[in-house]
Design an enzyme around this catalytic site. Structure first.
Site, PDB file in Angstrom:
ATOM      1  N   ALA A 192     -47.376  -1.656  -8.512  1.00  0.00           N
ATOM      2  CA  ALA A 192     -48.256  -2.538  -7.757  1.00  0.00           C
ATOM      3  C   ALA A 192     -48.755  -1.739  -6.563  1.00  0.00           C
ATOM      4  O   ALA A 192     -48.050  -0.838  -6.084  1.00  0.00           O
ATOM      5  CB  ALA A 192     -47.519  -3.787  -7.290  1.00  0.00           C
ATOM      6  N   TYR A 202     -41.438  -8.866  -2.879  1.00  0.00           N
ATOM      7  CA  TYR A 202     -41.605  -8.456  -4.275  1.00  0.00           C
ATOM      8  C   TYR A 202     -42.940  -8.979  -4.824  1.00  0.00           C
ATOM      9  O   TYR A 202     -43.574  -8.350  -5.670  1.00  0.00           O
ATOM     10  CB  TYR A 202     -40.422  -8.897  -5.135  1.00  0.00           C
ATOM     11  CG  TYR A 202     -40.259  -8.083  -6.397  1.00  0.00           C
ATOM     12  CD1 TYR A 202     -40.087  -6.705  -6.337  1.00  0.00           C
ATOM     13  CD2 TYR A 202     -40.287  -8.682  -7.654  1.00  0.00           C
ATOM     14  CE1 TYR A 202     -39.945  -5.939  -7.490  1.00  0.00           C
ATOM     15  CE2 TYR A 202     -40.141  -7.938  -8.811  1.00  0.00           C
ATOM     16  CZ  TYR A 202     -39.965  -6.569  -8.727  1.00  0.00           C
ATOM     17  OH  TYR A 202     -39.838  -5.822  -9.879  1.00  0.00           O
ATOM     18  N   LYS A 249     -43.246  -9.173 -13.541  1.00  0.00           N
ATOM     19  CA  LYS A 249     -41.956  -9.112 -14.254  1.00  0.00           C
ATOM     20  C   LYS A 249     -41.709 -10.414 -15.020  1.00  0.00           C
ATOM     21  O   LYS A 249     -41.078 -10.398 -16.083  1.00  0.00           O
ATOM     22  CB  LYS A 249     -40.810  -8.819 -13.288  1.00  0.00           C
ATOM     23  CG  LYS A 249     -40.782  -7.393 -12.736  1.00  0.00           C
ATOM     24  CD  LYS A 249     -40.573  -6.328 -13.803  1.00  0.00           C
ATOM     25  CE  LYS A 249     -40.228  -4.971 -13.173  1.00  0.00           C
ATOM     26  NZ  LYS A 249     -40.175  -3.890 -14.200  1.00  0.00           N
ATOM     27  N   THR A 295     -33.825   4.081  -5.828  1.00  0.00           N
ATOM     28  CA  THR A 295     -34.567   5.031  -6.658  1.00  0.00           C
ATOM     29  C   THR A 295     -35.869   5.371  -5.954  1.00  0.00           C
ATOM     30  O   THR A 295     -36.162   4.852  -4.870  1.00  0.00           O
ATOM     31  CB  THR A 295     -34.906   4.410  -8.029  1.00  0.00           C
ATOM     32  OG1 THR A 295     -35.701   3.234  -7.805  1.00  0.00           O
ATOM     33  CG2 THR A 295     -33.664   4.046  -8.800  1.00  0.00           C
ATOM     34  N   LEU A 296     -36.650   6.224  -6.590  1.00  0.00           N
ATOM     35  CA  LEU A 296     -37.955   6.589  -6.042  1.00  0.00           C
ATOM     36  C   LEU A 296     -38.829   5.340  -5.878  1.00  0.00           C
ATOM     37  O   LEU A 296     -39.558   5.191  -4.900  1.00  0.00           O
ATOM     38  CB  LEU A 296     -38.628   7.596  -6.984  1.00  0.00           C
ATOM     39  CG  LEU A 296     -39.806   8.392  -6.424  1.00  0.00           C
ATOM     40  CD1 LEU A 296     -39.380   9.194  -5.193  1.00  0.00           C
ATOM     41  CD2 LEU A 296     -40.369   9.317  -7.490  1.00  0.00           C
TER      42      LEU A 296
HETATM   43  C1  IMJ Z   1     -39.962  -3.585  -4.657  1.00  0.00           C
HETATM   44  C2  IMJ Z   1     -40.753  -4.238  -3.723  1.00  0.00           C
HETATM   45  C3  IMJ Z   1     -40.246  -5.219  -2.874  1.00  0.00           C
HETATM   46  C4  IMJ Z   1     -38.916  -5.565  -2.962  1.00  0.00           C
HETATM   47  C5  IMJ Z   1     -38.119  -4.903  -3.892  1.00  0.00           C
HETATM   48  C6  IMJ Z   1     -38.640  -3.901  -4.737  1.00  0.00           C
HETATM   49  N1  IMJ Z   1     -36.790  -5.019  -4.195  1.00  0.00           N
HETATM   50  C7  IMJ Z   1     -36.446  -4.158  -5.196  1.00  0.00           C
HETATM   51  C8  IMJ Z   1     -37.580  -3.426  -5.555  1.00  0.00           C
HETATM   52  C9  IMJ Z   1     -35.877  -5.933  -3.535  1.00  0.00           C
HETATM   53  C10 IMJ Z   1     -35.094  -4.036  -5.811  1.00  0.00           C
HETATM   54  C11 IMJ Z   1     -37.645  -2.318  -6.594  1.00  0.00           C
HETATM   55  N2  IMJ Z   1     -38.114  -2.874  -7.890  1.00  0.00           N
HETATM   56  C12 IMJ Z   1     -37.190  -3.734  -8.614  1.00  0.00           C
HETATM   57  C13 IMJ Z   1     -39.359  -2.613  -8.411  1.00  0.00           C
HETATM   58  O1  IMJ Z   1     -39.663  -3.144  -9.467  1.00  0.00           O
HETATM   59  C14 IMJ Z   1     -40.321  -1.730  -7.737  1.00  0.00           C
HETATM   60  C15 IMJ Z   1     -41.611  -1.641  -8.157  1.00  0.00           C
HETATM   61  C16 IMJ Z   1     -42.664  -0.947  -7.452  1.00  0.00           C
HETATM   62  C17 IMJ Z   1     -42.457  -0.095  -6.381  1.00  0.00           C
HETATM   63  C18 IMJ Z   1     -43.546   0.519  -5.774  1.00  0.00           C
HETATM   64  C19 IMJ Z   1     -43.388   1.396  -4.571  1.00  0.00           C
HETATM   65  C20 IMJ Z   1     -44.557   2.323  -4.351  1.00  0.00           C
HETATM   66  C21 IMJ Z   1     -45.887   1.744  -4.744  1.00  0.00           C
HETATM   67  N3  IMJ Z   1     -45.946   0.789  -5.706  1.00  0.00           N
HETATM   68  C22 IMJ Z   1     -44.835   0.241  -6.283  1.00  0.00           C
HETATM   69  N4  IMJ Z   1     -45.003  -0.582  -7.328  1.00  0.00           N
HETATM   70  C23 IMJ Z   1     -43.953  -1.158  -7.911  1.00  0.00           C
HETATM   71  O2  IMJ Z   1     -46.915   2.174  -4.209  1.00  0.00           O
END
Ligand code: IMJ
Length: 189
Positions: free
Chosen positions: A28, A90, A97, A128-129
């Site tokens: 995202a 999120y 999701k 993670t990254l």
């Molecule tokens: C991601 C965003 C907000 C809260 C979050 C997360 N929490 C967790 C995550 C609590 C655990 C990590 N997660 C489960 C993800 O699915 C992350 C997805 C993601 C992360 C990024 C970071 C950099 C960017 N775009 C992204 N898009 C999706 O530019």
């Protein structure tokens, strides 16, 4: 001989089919992962859903002939609690999701007759990254450690071991399911 899906020609030639497919991709725009969900743009919504949810369908369809050569197989998609509950920041990823988890069920119904199982793993937060730079991530880890029944966070190998279970014949009658690997956090009110 060319398969029906040139995209999978290398896998077909080198492996003679496919037993397991792991979907682990999400995206995202950074600006959608902060602030209010109500401010999600149409483009931000489309991108998050295309990359994070539609991609499962997009990789599954051309893989079908390869699974068929093996008489079935296992598809595993990585998901997160934000699909089912509101997790701060999120936002549109939670909606994507949720689409992914519904997609797991529809694909499981479609592909069950081919011997292909489709499941999700809902992992607890892992540094993670993909988690880097997400505001408040550290406090989410602390919150899970305090509240989860097992009073700890998970590791990447916990996810790997759950994936191994879902990939193996030990889970032969499990399909369309989302398995939480989160030290029990999701059961708590
Ligand atoms: C991601 C965003 C907000 C809260 C979050 C997360 N929490 C967790 C995550 C609590 C655990 C990590 N997660 C489960 C993800 O699915 C992350 C997805 C993601 C992360 C990024 C970071 C950099 C960017 N775009 C992204 N898009 C999706 O530019």
């Amino acid at each position: 001989m060319m398969t029906r899906s040139p995209r999978c020609a290398n896998t077909d030639r080198e492996c003679g089919g496919l037993d397991v497919l792991v979907h682990s991709v999400a995206f995202a725009r950074k600006e959608e992962l902060a602030g209010r969900y109500v401010d999600t743009s149409r483009d931000g919504f489309r991108i998050a859903n295309e990359v994070s949810a539609y991609s499962l369908v997009a990789v599954t369809r051309p893989a079908l002939p390869l699974f068929e050569k093996r008489g079935g197989g296992s598809i595993i998609a990585l998901t997160y609690l934000g699909a089912q509950r509101v997790v701060p920041n999120y936002n549109v990823m939670g909606v994507a999701k949720a689409a992914l988890e519904a997609s797991v069920r529809y694909l499981a119904a479609d592909l069950g007759p081919l011997g292909i199982r489709v499941n999700g793993i809902s992992a607890g937060p892992v540094k993670t990254l993909a988690a880097r730079g997400i505001s408040g991530f550290g406090s989410i880890l602390a919150h899970v450690e305090e509240r989860a029944p097992l009073r700890r966070n998970i590791s990447d190998s916990d996810v790997g071991q759950a994936a191994l279970f879902l990939a193996s014949d030990m889970s032969r009658n499990i399909t369309g399911e989302v398995l939480f690997v989160d030290a029990g956090f999701h059961i708590m009110a």
